[in-house]
Every structure is written in C-alpha cells, then in structure tokens.
Design a protein around this motif. Structure first.
Motif, PDB file in Angstrom:
ATOM      1  N   TYR A   1      32.837  -8.975 -58.355  1.00  0.00           N
ATOM      2  CA  TYR A   1      34.030  -8.359 -58.942  1.00  0.00           C
ATOM      3  C   TYR A   1      33.683  -7.113 -59.751  1.00  0.00           C
ATOM      4  CZ  TYR A   1      36.542 -12.760 -58.021  1.00  0.00           C
ATOM      5  OH  TYR A   1      37.116 -13.873 -57.433  1.00  0.00           O
ATOM      6  N   ILE A   2      34.532  -6.123 -59.633  1.00  0.00           N
ATOM      7  CA  ILE A   2      34.605  -5.044 -60.611  1.00  0.00           C
ATOM      8  C   ILE A   2      35.727  -5.413 -61.577  1.00  0.00           C
ATOM      9  CG2 ILE A   2      35.121  -2.617 -61.021  1.00  0.00           C
ATOM     10  CD1 ILE A   2      32.506  -2.881 -59.627  1.00  0.00           C
ATOM     11  N   ALA A   3      35.493  -5.308 -62.884  1.00  0.00           N
ATOM     12  CA  ALA A   3      36.513  -5.634 -63.881  1.00  0.00           C
ATOM     13  C   ALA A   3      36.873  -4.372 -64.659  1.00  0.00           C
ATOM     14  CB  ALA A   3      36.020  -6.725 -64.828  1.00  0.00           C
TER      15      ALA A   3
ATOM     16  N   PRO B   1      32.414 -15.401 -68.116  1.00  0.00           N
ATOM     17  CA  PRO B   1      31.586 -16.594 -67.910  1.00  0.00           C
ATOM     18  C   PRO B   1      32.361 -17.756 -67.308  1.00  0.00           C
ATOM     19  CG  PRO B   1      31.990 -16.231 -70.251  1.00  0.00           C
ATOM     20  CD  PRO B   1      32.461 -15.005 -69.533  1.00  0.00           C
ATOM     21  N   ARG B   2      33.649 -17.826 -67.593  1.00  0.00           N
ATOM     22  CA  ARG B   2      34.478 -18.887 -67.012  1.00  0.00           C
ATOM     23  C   ARG B   2      34.707 -18.645 -65.523  1.00  0.00           C
ATOM     24  NH1 ARG B   2      35.470 -18.598 -72.341  1.00  0.00           N
ATOM     25  NH2 ARG B   2      36.152 -20.488 -73.439  1.00  0.00           N
ATOM     26  N   MET B   3      34.807 -17.397 -65.119  1.00  0.00           N
ATOM     27  CA  MET B   3      34.926 -17.093 -63.697  1.00  0.00           C
ATOM     28  C   MET B   3      33.614 -17.383 -62.971  1.00  0.00           C
ATOM     29  SD  MET B   3      38.027 -16.162 -63.045  1.00  0.00           S
ATOM     30  CE  MET B   3      37.829 -15.411 -61.416  1.00  0.00           C
ATOM     31  N   LEU B   4      32.486 -17.141 -63.623  1.00  0.00           N
ATOM     32  CA  LEU B   4      31.194 -17.486 -63.031  1.00  0.00           C
ATOM     33  C   LEU B   4      31.092 -18.992 -62.821  1.00  0.00           C
ATOM     34  CD1 LEU B   4      28.733 -15.188 -65.035  1.00  0.00           C
ATOM     35  CD2 LEU B   4      29.631 -14.810 -62.732  1.00  0.00           C
ATOM     36  N   ASP B   5      31.572 -19.762 -63.789  1.00  0.00           N
ATOM     37  CA  ASP B   5      31.556 -21.223 -63.660  1.00  0.00           C
ATOM     38  C   ASP B   5      32.423 -21.698 -62.507  1.00  0.00           C
ATOM     39  OD1 ASP B   5      29.861 -21.458 -65.803  1.00  0.00           O
ATOM     40  OD2 ASP B   5      31.442 -21.907 -67.255  1.00  0.00           O
ATOM     41  N   ARG B   6      33.400 -20.861 -62.103  1.00  0.00           N
ATOM     42  CA  ARG B   6      34.341 -21.260 -61.058  1.00  0.00           C
ATOM     43  C   ARG B   6      34.058 -20.580 -59.717  1.00  0.00           C
ATOM     44  NH1 ARG B   6      36.382 -21.769 -65.966  1.00  0.00           N
ATOM     45  NH2 ARG B   6      38.037 -23.282 -66.455  1.00  0.00           N
ATOM     46  N   GLY B   7      32.867 -20.044 -59.552  1.00  0.00           N
ATOM     47  CA  GLY B   7      32.462 -19.575 -58.231  1.00  0.00           C
ATOM     48  C   GLY B   7      32.153 -18.099 -58.085  1.00  0.00           C
ATOM     49  N   ALA B   8      32.521 -17.267 -59.057  1.00  0.00           N
ATOM     50  CA  ALA B   8      32.169 -15.856 -58.961  1.00  0.00           C
ATOM     51  C   ALA B   8      30.650 -15.696 -59.067  1.00  0.00           C
ATOM     52  CB  ALA B   8      32.859 -15.048 -60.060  1.00  0.00           C
ATOM     53  N   VAL B   9      30.093 -14.751 -58.336  1.00  0.00           N
ATOM     54  CA  VAL B   9      28.646 -14.519 -58.339  1.00  0.00           C
ATOM     55  C   VAL B   9      28.265 -13.459 -59.361  1.00  0.00           C
ATOM     56  CG1 VAL B   9      26.698 -13.680 -56.969  1.00  0.00           C
ATOM     57  CG2 VAL B   9      28.366 -15.247 -55.955  1.00  0.00           C
ATOM     58  N   ALA B  10      29.032 -12.389 -59.427  1.00  0.00           N
ATOM     59  CA  ALA B  10      28.737 -11.294 -60.366  1.00  0.00           C
ATOM     60  C   ALA B  10      30.037 -10.599 -60.735  1.00  0.00           C
ATOM     61  CB  ALA B  10      27.755 -10.306 -59.767  1.00  0.00           C
ATOM     62  N   ILE B  11      30.131 -10.159 -61.987  1.00  0.00           N
ATOM     63  CA  ILE B  11      31.300  -9.440 -62.470  1.00  0.00           C
ATOM     64  C   ILE B  11      30.808  -8.215 -63.245  1.00  0.00           C
ATOM     65  CG2 ILE B  11      33.416  -9.542 -63.855  1.00  0.00           C
ATOM     66  CD1 ILE B  11      33.346 -12.588 -63.533  1.00  0.00           C
ATOM     67  N   ALA B  12      31.089  -7.031 -62.716  1.00  0.00           N
ATOM     68  CA  ALA B  12      30.676  -5.783 -63.349  1.00  0.00           C
ATOM     69  C   ALA B  12      31.857  -5.220 -64.137  1.00  0.00           C
ATOM     70  CB  ALA B  12      30.220  -4.782 -62.297  1.00  0.00           C
ATOM     71  N   CYS B  13      31.775  -5.339 -65.458  1.00  0.00           N
ATOM     72  CA  CYS B  13      32.861  -4.904 -66.333  1.00  0.00           C
ATOM     73  C   CYS B  13      32.605  -3.467 -66.768  1.00  0.00           C
ATOM     74  CB  CYS B  13      32.974  -5.816 -67.551  1.00  0.00           C
ATOM     75  SG  CYS B  13      33.148  -7.572 -67.146  1.00  0.00           S
ATOM     76  N   ILE B  14      33.503  -2.574 -66.398  1.00  0.00           N
ATOM     77  CA  ILE B  14      33.321  -1.145 -66.668  1.00  0.00           C
ATOM     78  C   ILE B  14      33.922  -0.784 -68.025  1.00  0.00           C
ATOM     79  CG2 ILE B  14      33.894   1.171 -65.873  1.00  0.00           C
ATOM     80  CD1 ILE B  14      34.261   0.054 -63.073  1.00  0.00           C
ATOM     81  N   ASP B  15      33.200   0.035 -68.787  1.00  0.00           N
ATOM     82  CA  ASP B  15      33.827   0.791 -69.870  1.00  0.00           C
ATOM     83  C   ASP B  15      34.391   2.059 -69.233  1.00  0.00           C
ATOM     84  OD1 ASP B  15      33.408  -0.771 -72.144  1.00  0.00           O
ATOM     85  OD2 ASP B  15      31.447   0.097 -72.572  1.00  0.00           O
TER      86      ASP B  15
ATOM     87  N   ALA C   1      31.080   0.888 -57.762  1.00  0.00           N
ATOM     88  CA  ALA C   1      30.683  -0.081 -56.735  1.00  0.00           C
ATOM     89  C   ALA C   1      29.619   0.496 -55.815  1.00  0.00           C
ATOM     90  CB  ALA C   1      31.912  -0.512 -55.940  1.00  0.00           C
ATOM     91  N   ASP C   2      29.755   1.772 -55.479  1.00  0.00           N
ATOM     92  CA  ASP C   2      28.737   2.419 -54.636  1.00  0.00           C
ATOM     93  C   ASP C   2      27.369   2.373 -55.310  1.00  0.00           C
ATOM     94  OD1 ASP C   2      30.655   3.026 -52.743  1.00  0.00           O
ATOM     95  OD2 ASP C   2      30.977   5.067 -53.479  1.00  0.00           O
ATOM     96  N   LYS C   3      27.327   2.674 -56.593  1.00  0.00           N
ATOM     97  CA  LYS C   3      26.058   2.661 -57.324  1.00  0.00           C
ATOM     98  C   LYS C   3      25.456   1.266 -57.377  1.00  0.00           C
ATOM     99  CE  LYS C   3      26.021   7.049 -58.504  1.00  0.00           C
ATOM    100  NZ  LYS C   3      24.963   7.982 -58.067  1.00  0.00           N
TER     101      LYS C   3
END
Length: 383
Positions: free
Chosen positions: A71-73, A89-103, A129-131
């Motif tokens: 995910y991109i957040a 972290p709750r989304m990771l517990d429910r199956g997400a692999v990685a979440i990239a939160c952008i400033d 996402a490309d990077k």
C-alpha cells in the motif's frame, strides 16, 4: 532505486536535537517486541523534491508479494505520515505486507514545493511507487489524501489494485463564478507565514492542533500522534513543520462535471469509510444514514422540491452558470453540495460505503481497530 534508508527515529539524517529539525518519532511504539521495528524511514528524490516515506512492514517481500497487499498511504491536509501510525500496524496484522506512508510535499519531513497544486500531489503517488519498485499497488488515504488517491486511481487505473478512502469523495469543485472569486482572493491575499507561532512544549502543540481541527473534534491523544511528526524544534520551542504556503488560496479548482467524470473512470474495488460525526455529518438529511437508500430518496426529493420552489418564486427563470439550477438560494445552499455528493457516489460504481457511528474526521486515529476490521472484512468479501 533512488531511495535512502535511515534509522527509524530519524536522528542520523535529520539531526533531531538541532533547531529546525523534525521531532523524533519512535517507530517501535506499536511493535510487538522491543527489538523489532515494524517501520523504517526513507527519503525518495522526485525531480528535485525529496519526500519522506515511513515504510511499515517487509520492504523486501513487498517487491514479490501480491500487488494488492502493498500500500501507498496518503494523509490529509496539514497532517503527515504519522496519521497512519495506529492503523498501519493493524493492517499488517490483517494481511498487508508493506505500507509506505508518504509525507506529502510541504508536510511533515518532506521538502517544501510552493505553489501547491493537486495534480503535483497526484503525480507524487506514482513516482514514489516507482522509486519503491512497485508497478501495481493499493492505496490507503484520508481527506485531502483521499481526493488525491481518487484522482490517481482514475488517471492510472491499471496501477491501482484496491483503494481505501477515509472521509473523502473527490476534489472540491467550483462553478465559473466561484473560480473568479477564488482567483481574485488569491491575487489579493498577502503571503503566508510571516507570523510563525511558537509553542513551549509538544503538549501545547497537541492542544492547539486538537482545538483548531477544522472538522469535528480531534481527541488530544490523536493530536499528540500528529504533532510528533508535524512539528519542528526552534530556539524558543516548537513550530509547525508544514509549509504555511499550503494555506494560500488555490488559484484553480475543477468543475463538478469534471469531478464526477473523474470518479466514473475508477475501475478498482474502492472502499469509502465515513463517520456519522465526521466530514459530512450535516449532510445526513432528516436523520438518514449517509449513502443509504433513505438518504438518496431524501436528497433527490428535497432537491426536486427546492427547484420547484425556486421556479415558482422566480417566475420560472433558471439562474445561469450553475451546475444544478434552482438551489443556489442561501437557505438551501448546502443542498447543492449534498446533491453533488450523492451523484459522486453513484458515479464511482466500484465503490462500497462503510458507515461508522463515531470517529470524527480522523477515525483511523480515534477508532483504528474498527477501521482496520472494516477494511479487512471488505477485502475478504467477494466482489
């Protein structure tokens, strides 16, 4: 990849103990064990602008996992990537692999890039996402970030696997007269940021952030999460990290026709989470739940009656230049927005709406378990 990892508290690169540097944010706060950091900080260079990215989960596995599980957040206006500290972290517990939160540019630890344009923020999603090496991915978004994510999903539908939007449904629109008034105001207003307020403590920053929340109430505990990344040290205390230029009046806004046409282009499964006491609480006509069948009936019936009343009282003349004629009278001005909101939801055909009884405009901060449960149940349900 042109990304630069740093240790999670940002001390090594950011010089956290010097004036002008961001405040330390401990990623280990939500970790299950003291020696495991579920997130790391990265710097992503995008054509002269460096964005800060807080990456939760397994960065290496994200390169080979199912595209929908990374995910991109994208955060809301004047917020920062820390807005997802409780949800990620709750989304990771429910199956997400990685979440990239952008400033987003001009927010948090990212570079400033005035003047700020919506399409630049949209472009940043794909470039980030490309990077990261992600050709396809899912998106979690809130408020302004939700507007940005919806635009990206409509313009690059082949790249977005699924879309989770919290309290947003497209850009704010303007008719031609509104555009003129907005541009006139933009030309006349003085530059932002001349009077920078300083706060003695982070607690004082959080109290101010909670008090100035533009939509609904924001608990102090939630505000404390935001100010950890949303402030920087000064010689006298703390100031906001976001660029004051973000507050400048925008010089352009799309028409309502464009916004609805944009939403109609979205192809991926989309979840819209709304709180009854959130952004659109005044739009729940006659106590009906937002986006329920009764709500649609109330919206269209009220709009019809308002239009008939206008025609009768104005000798059957229609005002010119408005998207929906007949409901610009001050007493029913808000009905225009509700009517547009209903049409926006119908334009986005893949969208499912989940109503929360409470949570305000930041339910991912105030009710993170409920938001994560709603998202995971929606993901698991058949299309």
């Amino acid at each position: 990849m042109d990304t630069q990892p740093i240790n999670c508290d940002g001390a090594e690169l950011l010089g956290r103990d010097t004036p002008g540097s961001p405040v330390n944010l401990q990623c280990a706060e939500n970790s299950k064990t003291a020696d495991v950091l579920p997130c790391r900080e990265k710097r992503v260079l995008l054509e002269g602008t460096t964005l800060a990215v807080k990456l939760w989960g397994d960065e290496d596995l994200a390169l080979t996992c199912a595209s929908e599980d990374r995910y991109i957040a994208v955060h809301g206006f004047l917020d920062n990537a820390g807005t997802f500290d409780l949800l990620a972290p709750r989304m990771l517990d429910r199956g997400a692999v990685a979440i990239a939160c952008i400033d987003m540019a001009g927010h948090g630890w990212s570079d400033r890039r005035a003047p700020y344009r919506g399409m630049d923020w949209v472009s940043d999603i794909g470039k980030t996402a490309d990077k990261l090496g992600w050709d396809k991915f899912s998106i979690i978004s809130h408020s302004l970030g939700g507007m940005t994510a919806l635009a990206f999903a409509s313009l690059a539908p082949s790249r977005v696997c699924r879309l989770i939007v919290i309290e947003a449904l497209g850009w704010m629109s303007q008719d031609s007269q509104g555009q003129l008034e907005m541009q006139r105001k933009a030309l006349e207003e003085p530059p932002k940021g001349k009077n920078i307020q300083t706060y003695p403590t982070l607690l004082a920053c959080a109290e101010r952030r909670a008090a100035m929340n533009m939509v609904g109430t924001l608990p102090l505990e939630a505000a404390q999460v935001l100010v950890q990344r949303g402030t920087k040290r000064s010689e006298d205390g703390y100031t906001w990290a976001s660029d004051p230029a973000c507050l400048a009046t925008h010089r352009e806004a799309p028409t309502e026709h464009y916004v609805q046409a944009m939403l109609a282009q979205i192809q991926c499964p989309t979840l819209l989470l709304v709180a009854d006491d959130g952004l659109w609480k005044k739009g729940a006509l006659f106590g009906t739940g937002l986006f329920s069948t009764k709500w649609y009936i109330a919206v269209y019936l009220t709009t019809f009656l308002a239009t008939v009343a206008h025609l009768v009282t104005h000798w059957f003349t229609l005002p010119k230049g408005y998207y929906f004629p007949g409901i610009k009278a001050p007493s029913v001005r808000g009905l225009q927005f509700v009517y547009n909101l209903a049409n926006r939801r119908l334009a986005c055909r893949p969208m499912h709406v989940h109503n929360m009884r409470s949570g305000g405009h930041h339910p991912h901060l105030t009710q993170p378990d409920q938001v994560a449960d709603a998202a995971s149940q929606w993901i698991a349900s058949p299309a």
